[in-house]
Scaffold this motif. Structure first.
Motif, PDB file in Angstrom:
ATOM      1  N   VAL A  12       0.837  -1.210   0.000  1.00 39.37           N
ATOM      2  CA  VAL A  12       0.000   0.000   0.000  1.00 39.37           C
ATOM      3  C   VAL A  12       0.864   1.249   0.000  1.00 39.37           C
ATOM      4  N   ASP A  13       1.913   1.269   0.827  1.00 39.73           N
ATOM      5  CA  ASP A  13       2.803   2.432   0.872  1.00 39.73           C
ATOM      6  C   ASP A  13       3.464   2.674  -0.483  1.00 39.73           C
TER       7      ASP A  13
ATOM      8  N   LEU B  78       2.365  14.083 -13.663  1.00 39.89           N
ATOM      9  CA  LEU B  78       1.961  14.000 -15.063  1.00 39.89           C
ATOM     10  C   LEU B  78       0.660  14.758 -15.323  1.00 39.89           C
ATOM     11  N   GLN B  79      -0.084  15.032 -14.271  1.00 44.53           N
ATOM     12  CA  GLN B  79      -1.369  15.717 -14.421  1.00 44.53           C
ATOM     13  C   GLN B  79      -1.118  17.222 -14.383  1.00 44.53           C
ATOM     14  N   THR B  80      -0.747  17.764 -15.539  1.00 44.67           N
ATOM     15  CA  THR B  80      -0.360  19.173 -15.610  1.00 44.67           C
ATOM     16  C   THR B  80      -1.536  20.107 -15.834  1.00 44.67           C
ATOM     17  N   GLY B  81      -2.646  19.581 -16.372  1.00 41.73           N
ATOM     18  CA  GLY B  81      -3.763  20.449 -16.731  1.00 41.73           C
ATOM     19  C   GLY B  81      -3.630  21.065 -18.109  1.00 41.73           C
TER      20      GLY B  81
ATOM     21  N   ALA C 274       3.918   5.823  -5.418  1.00 44.05           N
ATOM     22  CA  ALA C 274       3.920   5.891  -6.883  1.00 44.05           C
ATOM     23  C   ALA C 274       2.827   6.830  -7.380  1.00 44.05           C
ATOM     24  N   ALA C 275       1.672   6.815  -6.721  1.00 43.71           N
ATOM     25  CA  ALA C 275       0.577   7.700  -7.122  1.00 43.71           C
ATOM     26  C   ALA C 275       0.968   9.164  -6.948  1.00 43.71           C
ATOM     27  N   HIS C 276       1.687   9.471  -5.868  1.00 44.05           N
ATOM     28  CA  HIS C 276       2.127  10.850  -5.657  1.00 44.05           C
ATOM     29  C   HIS C 276       3.105  11.285  -6.749  1.00 44.05           C
TER      30      HIS C 276
END
Length: 657
Positions: A618-619, A631-634, A624-626
């Motif tokens: 889980v950690d 990549l989510q620049t908008g 990895a999600a953080h």
């Protein structure tokens, strides 16, 4: 005729929910729909028993209504589990007729009534499916309907987290089951089980091993085998009691059915290590499940861990059957597989009785905390007697149904000592020792459950003022308790058809002489015990009754009796390494250890598999999600670039793969 009854059952389980949703506001309509539901399930049980005992095959092809081959068929193995589902559901629905009426109202009650037949229907589809598509379709519906039944209770606080874990693990297990089917692709002529079985016989050993391991993970997750059981003690306690009974008593057995279908039918006889894998998983789950149950004082959570223990016993027997068959002892392999199937059936009965009994306790006292109970026998005598029978059955006491399955397990494991291969001759008798340990722990656990709940003095105002439970609840518990007694005294009713089922799967109709001799002895033992009990009852009338001595004090009170925690403390100390409790003691004011104003003690049980297996995973996923959030620049141009790169990568993979 039997195929007609099966079609009637399926149509009823789909049509009755519409009645509950459309006209369920009327009590008369609800009672009539519930009566029709119980009647259809009873008809299904009769048809399944006929198919099981007479060997009549059933086939119902519904491919014309589905995008892929969708057919239902009932052979000996399917008939056994179909009978289990229909027969055990009858008292569960009878219990629900009183429980849901008293605990829910309005739309919530109608939705619960509508979802339960659909849940049962999905399990019927699973155990009667004869194509991969039908099996996976029923498997997914089973998860969704059970989650919906839990969702009706709400998602506040910890409940939402528990439901999320349940869905996450169920879909991970479903992915493994689907992958095990997909590995047949290209080698089987179609999606029908008969074609898959023919393809399995011609597969290379490595591919068969991969299919078995995927099936073990997928069905082990649904069954709740350790360490894949994380969802089970979270989901069962938050579901309504009748739903908990259906999930633990019946739904877990669909996983047993799937494992047996893969391990003994779709795949050819496997190597010994398949059996050793099941033996190891069963021994670990049985031992730790019993220990975790012993340490619980929430009754429903305790019963959930007990299901882990009993699933472990079933896996232990199935593993023994594989090892014995791989070493040429096919006659004892039949006995071991009979033990696994019999214990699966018996567990469905007594665990359903225990979960429904927990619901009756909750209805009477509004709590399932063992530390808040006590003295309930005088408020709910019939339910208490039924719970006593179920506790004795799950503890494996003779003359109750749990004993026979465990006895056959023990016989088959000990028979392994005569095998020529040294590893099998050592491991199987050692597993018999593990079985004995699990039985002792289970007996201690359920002696604690019954004594703390129903005997002694009330430990709270809720227990002191408990109300009698409705007659429908008591009647349903009495039905299940009666089944525990009947199958304990006359196990031959099931042993003969089960021997035919196991013989077909193992490939041998022979069993060792005297393997089932216990079935002919038990009725005479039961008669002798009944005569002895009657004699004791007559003599007891002459006994002098006096109050319990209280060490010179004027009288006993609830503070002087054992609690659930105190009862289990000696065993929890012996097996302290299995619990890994994290204890904190806070003294106020700080530093005043000799003259404190207050002391608070907190003990949180953690488990090594959660720390070593799940927490690091889980950690890592969260970390990895953080990182991926960057990549989510908008920026829409960046997203178009991602799509272009993904398309190029896909084309290159297709070109060079």
């Amino acid at each position: 005729m039997i195929s007609t009854v099966l079609a009637f059952v399926l149509v009823s389980l789909v049509a009755i929910p519409a009645v509950f949703l459309a006209f369920g506001k009327s009590p008369t309509t609800r009672r009539a729909a519930c009566g029709l539901l119980i009647a259809s399930l009873a008809a299904g049980a009769v048809a399944a028993w006929r198919a099981l005992s007479l060997g009549e095959a059933i086939c119902l092809d519904l491919s014309a209504f589905a995008p892929l081959p969708f057919a239902l068929a009932v052979d000996h193995l399917s008939a056994l589990f179909l009978f289990l589902i229909c027969a055990v559901s009858v008292p569960a629905m009878l219990f629900s007729s009183a429980y849901l009426e008293g605990h829910y109202e309005g739309l919530r009650r109608q939705v619960l009534w509508a979802l339960m037949p659909l849940f049962l229907g999905s399990m019927v589809v699973v155990v009667t499916a004869s194509t991969a598509f039908a099996f996976l379709f029923g498997w997914e519906l089973m998860t969704l309907f059970s989650a919906a039944l839990i969702l009706v209770e709400g998602t506040d606080g910890e409940r939402g987290h528990s439901l999320f874990i349940y869905l996450l693990m169920m879909h991970a297990g479903a992915a493994a089951v689907a992958a095990s089917f997909f590995l047949f692709a290209g080698r089987a002529p179609g999606l029908e089980f008969a074609g898959l079985r023919a393809a399995g016989a011609a597969m290379p050993a490595g591919l068969r091993n991969a299919i078995f391991l995927l099936a073990l993970v997928g069905f082990g997750t649904k069954a709740g085998i350790i360490p894949l059981h994380l969802w089970l003690p979270r989901a069962h306690p938050i579901a309504p009691s009748p739903v908990s009974a259906l999930m633990s008593g019946i739904m877990l057995k669909t996983a047993v059915y799937g494992l047996v279908r893969f391990g003994f039918y779709l795949l050819p006889p496997g190597p010994s290590w398949w059996g050793y894998a099941l033996l190891g998983a069963g021994a670990l789950s049985g031992t730790l499940g019993a220990l975790y149950a012993l340490g619980e004082h929430d009754l429903k959570r305790l019963l959930a861990y007990s299901s882990v223990e009993n699933i472990g016993l079933i896996f232990l027997a199935a593993g023994a059957a594989m090892v014995l068959a791989a070493n040429g002892a096919v006659d004892w392999a039949v006995v071991a597989l009979v033990a696994a199937l019999l214990h699966a059936f018996n567990h469905a009965i007594f665990k359903s009785a225990l979960f429904l009994g927990a619901g009756a306790v909750a209805d009477a006292t509004h709590t399932v905390d063992l530390e808040q109970l006590g003295g309930l026998f005088r408020h709910m005598r019939l339910a208490a007697i039924a719970m006593l029978v179920a506790c004795g059955a799950i503890a494996g006491l003779p003359l109750l149904n749990g004993f026979v399955g465990e006895w056959l397990m023990f016989r088959s494991l000990v028979a392994g000592a005569a095998l020529s291969k040294a590893s099998a001759a050592i491991v199987l008798p050692a597993a018999a020792g593990v079985l004995a340990l699990i039985g002792g722990l289970a007996a201690s656990c359920f002696a604690n459950v019954f004594a703390v709940t129903f005997l002694g003095r009330p430990r709270s105002a809720a227990a002191e003022h408990a109300k009698p439970v409705p007659a429908a609840m008591s009647a349903s518990l009495a039905l299940l308790a009666g089944a525990c007694v009947i199958l304990g005294v006359a196990p031959g009713l099931l042993l003969r058809p089960l021997a035919e089922v196991a013989g077909e799967l193992i490939g041998s109709a022979a069993v060792p002489d005297g393997a089932f001799s216990i079935a002919s002895i038990l009725p005479y033992v039961a008669l002798a015990v009944a005569v002895a009990i009657a004699a004791i009852a007559v003599l007891r009338r002459r006994a002098r009754v006096t109050s319990t001595w209280g060490c010179g004090l004027p009288g006993l009170d609830e503070r002087m009796q054992y609690t659930s925690t105190a009862f289990s403390k000696p065993l929890r100390k012996v097996f302290a390494n299995a619990y890994r409790a994290e204890r904190t003691v806070e003294v106020a004011p700080a530093g005043e250890s000799y003259f404190p104003q207050a002391i608070s003690y907190r003990s949180v049980r953690t488990t090594s598999y959660e720390r070593a297996l799940y927490r690091p995973a889980v950690d890592a996923i969260v970390a990895a999600a953080h990182r991926l959030r960057r990549l989510q620049t908008g920026n829409i141009q960046v997203y178009l670039l991602y799509i272009f790169l993904a398309l190029v990568a896909l084309l290159m993979f297709v070109r060079f793969a």
